[in-house]
Design an enzyme around this catalytic site. Structure first.
Site, PDB file in Angstrom:
ATOM      1  N   LYS A  59       0.866  -1.184   0.000  1.00 13.73           N
ATOM      2  CA  LYS A  59       0.000   0.000   0.000  1.00 13.73           C
ATOM      3  C   LYS A  59       0.903   1.236   0.000  1.00 13.73           C
ATOM      4  CE  LYS A  59      -4.307  -1.725   1.232  1.00 13.73           C
ATOM      5  NZ  LYS A  59      -4.617  -2.133   2.594  1.00 13.73           N
ATOM      6  N   HIS A  72       1.637   6.986   2.481  1.00 15.47           N
ATOM      7  CA  HIS A  72       1.004   8.250   2.086  1.00 15.47           C
ATOM      8  C   HIS A  72       1.104   9.298   3.182  1.00 15.47           C
ATOM      9  CE1 HIS A  72      -2.457   7.265   4.569  1.00 15.47           C
ATOM     10  NE2 HIS A  72      -2.415   6.059   4.050  1.00 15.47           N
ATOM     11  N   HIS A  79       0.630   8.767   6.927  1.00 14.34           N
ATOM     12  CA  HIS A  79       1.644   8.139   7.783  1.00 14.34           C
ATOM     13  C   HIS A  79       2.670   9.133   8.307  1.00 14.34           C
ATOM     14  CE1 HIS A  79       0.476   4.573   5.203  1.00 14.34           C
ATOM     15  NE2 HIS A  79       0.156   4.200   6.428  1.00 14.34           N
TER      16      HIS A  79
HETATM   17  N1  ARG Z   1      -1.096  -0.878   9.920  1.00 12.86           N
HETATM   18  C1  ARG Z   1      -2.107  -0.212  10.682  1.00 12.86           C
HETATM   19  C2  ARG Z   1      -2.782   0.860   9.839  1.00 12.86           C
HETATM   20  O1  ARG Z   1      -2.202   1.337   8.887  1.00 12.86           O
HETATM   21  C3  ARG Z   1      -1.560   0.439  11.930  1.00 12.86           C
HETATM   22  C4  ARG Z   1      -1.018  -0.523  12.929  1.00 12.86           C
HETATM   23  C5  ARG Z   1      -0.861   0.103  14.272  1.00 12.86           C
HETATM   24  N2  ARG Z   1      -0.302  -0.790  15.261  1.00 12.86           N
HETATM   25  C6  ARG Z   1      -0.965  -1.791  15.842  1.00 12.86           C
HETATM   26  N3  ARG Z   1      -0.302  -2.540  16.688  1.00 12.86           N
HETATM   27  N4  ARG Z   1      -2.221  -2.006  15.625  1.00 12.86           N
HETATM   28  O2  ARG Z   1      -3.886   1.242  10.169  1.00 12.86           O
END
Ligand code: ARG
Length: 561
Positions: A124, A127, A130
Site C-alpha cells: 500500500k 502516504h 503516515h
Molecule cells: N497498519 C495499521 C494501519 O495502517 C496500523 C497498525 C498500528 N499498530 C498496531 N499494533 N495495531 O492502520
C-alpha cells in the site's frame, strides 16, 4: 537549576508544608516585582492569619544565599528577585559543560518503553497519513532515549490479509517485474486497483484470490515467494523515506509474525470463560456499552485485533516493558480500548501500562502539490516538493551557498517534520508547504535559520576570549534566554510525560524568538571584550540547546543557510 525549588529551600518557617508552598510559586503579574512570587492567600485559612502577616513571616525567614538578591513582602505576596548575573553564569556553564547531553537524564535507566509507530501496510502507498504518525513516533523514541529509557521501536507491519491473495492473482495476470522493480509500490497499487475493476466483471477472480491466500497460509512456496517479494519492494521504498526522516526501528515484527502466536491467546481466553460465540464468530463482550471485540470469524479466520492481542503478550514477554505505546490515529480509539480491556479482563495487571498515543489527521490543501495516484498522495512526493521549494528559496536568497542540494534537503525535510509536530498531536491539520517553509513563521526553517545565525556570529567575532563580564547579560532579553535555557530539561520531561513532541517544537520557537530579540536589542560584537564574550557565551549556549531540541525531532542543523 530549579528556581522554584531554590526559593522553597531558602524558606525557614515551621507549620507550612513545603510541598504546598511549592505548588503556590508562580511568576508575578508585574515582572518589576520580581522573578517569582508566592501568593499567601490560600494559606490564610489554615494558618488562621491574614495573608499579609504570613507573607511577612515567610519573607523574614528567607536565607538568601548566593542566588537570591531580594525578597519583599507586598500585599500578601512574597516576591523574589534573583541575582541575574550569577544565575546566567551558572546556567551557561551548565549548558556548555554538558553540550549535546544537556537536557538528558538517567531517570529512565532500567526501564523499557516499546513504541509501535509508523506501522505501514505492505503493498500500500506510504502516504501523507503516515507522516504525522512516523514523525511523532520518531520524536517520542528519541525523547525517551534522551531520558535514559531503553526504547524499542516497533514497526508493526500490515503484512497479513486476504488482499495478498488478490495481489498474487493480479501479479500473475498483469504484473511486470521490471516495472515493479522500477516504480515500486505505485506499480503494485495499479495492478491491485485493476484487480478490483476486473473482479466486478469476472467474479471467479475472487475465488482465485482466496485460493492464493490459503496457499500463503499453508506455506506454499510460490505464494510465499511472491508475498516476500511484495514485502521487499514496499520496504525498500519505505526505508528510503525513513532514512530521509531519520527514523529507525528495532523490530519489524508485523502482523504475519503473529500467525502462530494467536491460538494460545484464544485458548487462554476460552479457559477463562471470556470468549463467547456470537453468530458463529468468537467475541469478547464487555459489561458496558462498548461493542464486543471480534477475535475470530465464523470461518475460523483471525483479525487485526487477534494479532494485536498476540503482539501485546509477545512484547510483554520479550521486552518486559514498563510502558507499551501505540502511536496510531484516533480512528482506532475503539480498537485499542477493546484490546486493553480484554487484557485487563484476562488479569494482566500490565494492561495499565498500555497507552494509545492517539493523533489527528493530516490532509493537504486541495489541489496543492499533489501527484495524485487515484486519491492517494505519496509522502515521498510531498517531501520532494517541499525540498524543491526550499531549493528555490535558497536560489533566491543565497545563491552562492555551498552544498545547496544537501541544505535544501535538510530544510525541506526539517520543515515538514517541524510543521506536523508543531500542534498538539490530537489536532487534525491541513499541511501547507508554504506555511511550513515560511522563514519568518513559527517553523523549522526559522529555528534552523536562528541556529545558522549563531554560527555566523562566531564567524564574525572569532573565538570567545577568557575575560567574561556577565553584567553584559543583565538586561531583559538576555534574562529571557537564560530562563529558557534553564527550563530545557523540564521541557523534555514534560513532553515525555504527555507523549507530546509539540512541547519541544514550541519551546524551540520560544528560544529562537528570544534569541532574535536579543540579537536585535543587544550589540553582541561590542568593543568591550568582557561584555562581548558574555554575549557570545549566551549565543553559544543558545545554539547548543536549539541543536539539541532539533535533534530530538529528527531535524538537521545546516551550519549555514
Ligand atoms: N497498519 C495499521 C494501519 O495502517 C496500523 C497498525 C498500528 N499498530 C498496531 N499494533 N495495531 O492502520
Amino acid at each position: 537549576m530549579d528556581y522554584r525549588q531554590l526559593i522553597i529551600d531558602s524558606i525557614n518557617i515551621d507549620g507550612i508544608d513545603k510541598q504546598d508552598l511549592l505548588a503556590l510559586v508562580t511568576a508575578p503579574k508585574d515582572s518589576a516585582m520580581g522573578d517569582l512570587c508566592i501568593p499567601c492567600f490560600k494559606l490564610a485559612k489554615e494558618m488562621k492569619k491574614p495573608p499579609m502577616v504570613i507573607a511577612e513571616e515567610i519573607a523574614t525567614s528567607v536565607d538568601k544565599g548566593d542566588m537570591i538578591e531580594q525578597v519583599t513582602a507586598v500585599a500578601g505576596f512574597v516576591n523574589f528577585k534573583f541575582n541575574n548575573v550569577k544565575f546566567a553564569k551558572q546556567v551557561l556553564a551548565d549548558v556548555l559543560a554538558k553540550g549535546d547531553d544537556y537536557g538528558k537524564s538517567n531517570e529512565g535507566n532500567g526501564k523499557t518503553i516499546c513504541i509501535d509507530y509508523s506501522s505501514v501496510n505492505i503493498a500500500k502507498p506510504f502516504h501523507m497519513g503516515h507522516l504525522l504518525n512516523t514523525a511523532l513516533g520518531g520524536a517520542i523514541y528519541r525523547i525517551y532515549s534522551a531520558l535514559g529509557y531503553n526504547v524499542v521501536g516497533i514497526n508493526h507491519l500490515g503484512d497479513w490479509g486476504t488482499q495478498f491473495g488478490k495481489l498474487i492473482v493480479a501479479y500473475k495476470l498483469w504484473g511486470n517485474k521490471k516495472d515493479i522493480n522500477e516504480r515500486g509500490v505505485r506499480a503494485l497499487v495499479e495492478i491491485y486497483v485493476k484487480f478490483h475493476k476486473e473482479e466486478e466483471k469476472n467474479p471467479s477472480l475472487g475465488d482465485e484470490a482466496r485460493a492464493w491466500f490459503k496457499a500463503i497460509e499453508n506455506g506454499n512456496k510460490e505464494a510465499l515467494e511472491l508475498f516476500e517479494y511484495f514485502k521487499e519492494i514496499t520496504l525498500k521504498e519505505v526505508n528510503r523515506i525513513y532514512e530521509r526522516l531519520h527514523i529507525k526501528f528495532d523490530s519489524y515484527a508485523g502482523e504475519s509474525f503473529y500467525n502462530d502466536k494467536m491460538q494460545p491467546v484464544l485458548d487462554e481466553l476460552t479457559e477463562k470463560g471470556l470468549l463467547q460465540e456470537s453468530e458463529g464468530a468468537k467475541v469478547v463482550k464487555f459489561d458496558d456499552d462498548m461493542s464486543p471485540c471480534l477475535l475470530q470469524r465464523s470461518d475460523g479466520a483471525t483479525l487485526y485485533a487477534t494479532r494485536d492481542m498476540a503482539a501485546a503478550f509477545y512484547r510483554k514477554n520479550t521486552y518486559d516493558f514498563d510502558k507499551c505505546l501505540y502511536v496510531v490515529a484516533y480512528q482506532q480509539n475503539l480498537h485499542f480500548q477493546q484490546i486493553f480491556r480484554v487484557l485487563e479482563m484476562m488479569g494482566c495487571e500490565w494492561s495499565k501500562d498500555m497507552v494509545h498515543v492517539a493523533h489527528g489527521m493530516v490532509s493537504l490543501e486541495s489541489g496543492a502539490m499533489s501527484t495524485r495516484e487515484g486519491n492517494v498522495v505519496f509522502l515521498e512526493d510531498v517531501l520532494n516538493s517541499v525540498v524543491a521549494k526550499a531549493k528555490q528559496v535558497i536560489e533566491e536568497k543565497n545563491p552562492d551557498l555551498e552544498d545547496k542540494d544537501k541544505i535544501a534537503e535538510q530544510i525541506g525535510v526539517g520543515a515538514t517534520l517541524f510543521g506536523v509536530l508543531y500542534n498538539s498531536r490530537i489536532k487534525d491539520m491541513v499541511f501547507s508547504s508554504d506555511k511550513v517553509l515560511n522563514f519568518e513563521g513559527e517553523t523549522g526553517p526559522y529555528v534552523q535559520y536562528t541556529y545558522a545565525r549563531c554560527n555566523s556570529l562566531f564567524d564574525k567575532c572569532g573565538e570567545i576570549g577568557e575575560e567574561v563580564d556577565y553584567s553584559g547579560l543583565d538586561n531583559a532579553s538576555s534574562k529571557a534566554i537564560v530562563a529558557l535555557l534553564d527550563k530545557y530539561p523540564q521541557i523534555l520531561q514534560e513532553s515525555a510525560k504527555k507523549y507530546e513532541p509539540s512541547v519541544v517544537t514550541r519551546y524551540a520557537i520560544d528560544l529562537a524568538q528570544a534569541f532574535n530579540k536579543f540579537y536585535f536589542e543587544c550589540k553582541i560584537n561590542t568593543e568591550r571584550d568582557g561584555i562581548k564574550n558574555a554575549r557570545l557565551l549566551l549565543t553559544k549556549a543558545t545554539r547548543q540547546v536549539l541543536g539539541n531540541a532539533l535533534a530530538l525531532l529528527g531535524i538537521d542543523t545546516p551550519q549555514k543557510m
